[in-house]
Design a protein around this motif. Structure first.
Motif: not given
Length: 225
Positions: A38-42
């Motif tokens: 989720a962090l990488r996607q954001e």
């Protein structure tokens, strides 16, 4: 009989508790992986948004022609393709349509910004004005279990427009290697925008690239009656 059943129930309870305890590390690892994804996607979304914002600006501060209210293409004196491909006297590139409102030089045959002047804000604001600006920090707050800051750093480069074989004037077929790893200190017809993101929880920075070319624009064709 009751004692035996109680013992079996106790054994089952111990086994079930053991399985649950053994599963905890796997569950925690999966949660951590989900948070990392989720962090990488954001971060990627923040990078794409920043690139789209920069790409909305003119290719160069000298491209905009206020008299015609449109962007022109520019003379690139250090590009090996310029002398053969541009017709200074006719204010057009070879192959361009000779008609009003079509792509051509500005009447003053302006040149593009030198690499050394990237990051110097001009009027109007253009792509290379974002080079080396103070990194932007964004707060990401839509993850359920933690909040983090992502810092975006922007750099703009010229990259080579030189064909690896053939030339733009006489050859019908050329070979061109799109080299993004060796930026040019001279002016060319291609600008590369690189935005890099760092954030707590990322092992390595994430970078994304976009490319903009010295092509000017044509007015939308429309009836005059």
């Amino acid at each position: 009989m009751k004692k035996a059943m109680a013992m079996i129930e106790l054994v089952f309870a111990i086994v079930i508790m053991g399985i649950a305890v053994m599963s905890l590390p796997l569950i925690l690892t999966q949660v951590q992986n989900s948070n990392s994804f989720a962090l990488r996607q954001e971060v990627i979304l923040s990078l794409k948004t920043k690139l789209s914002y920069i790409m909305a600006y003119p290719w160069d501060e000298n491209t905009y022609d206020s008299e015609s209210n449109m962007e022109r293409f520019l003379d690139i004196p250090n590009s090996n393709v310029t002398d053969a491909d541009f017709n200074r006297s006719g204010l057009r590139r070879k192959g361009h349509v000779l008609a009003d409102g079509r792509r051509r030089f500005r009447d003053d045959v302006n040149e593009s910004t030198t690499k050394i002047d990237f990051g110097t804000v001009g009027i109007p604001l253009d792509i290379d004005d974002f080079d080396g600006i103070t990194p932007e920090t964004k707060n990401i707050t839509n993850l359920d279990d933690f909040i983090f800051n992502v810092t975006l750093a922007t750099h703009v480069f010229y990259i080579s427009d030189r064909p690896s074989s053939g030339n733009y004037e006489t050859n019908q077929s050329i070979d061109f290697i799109f080299n993004t790893t060796n930026p040019s200190q001279n002016r060319t017809n291609i600008k590369m925008i690189k935005v890099s993101a760092t954030a707590n929880g990322l092992e390595n920075p994430i970078s994304m690239y976009a490319f903009s070319s010295n092509i000017g624009q044509s007015k939308v064709a429309k009836r005059t009656w």
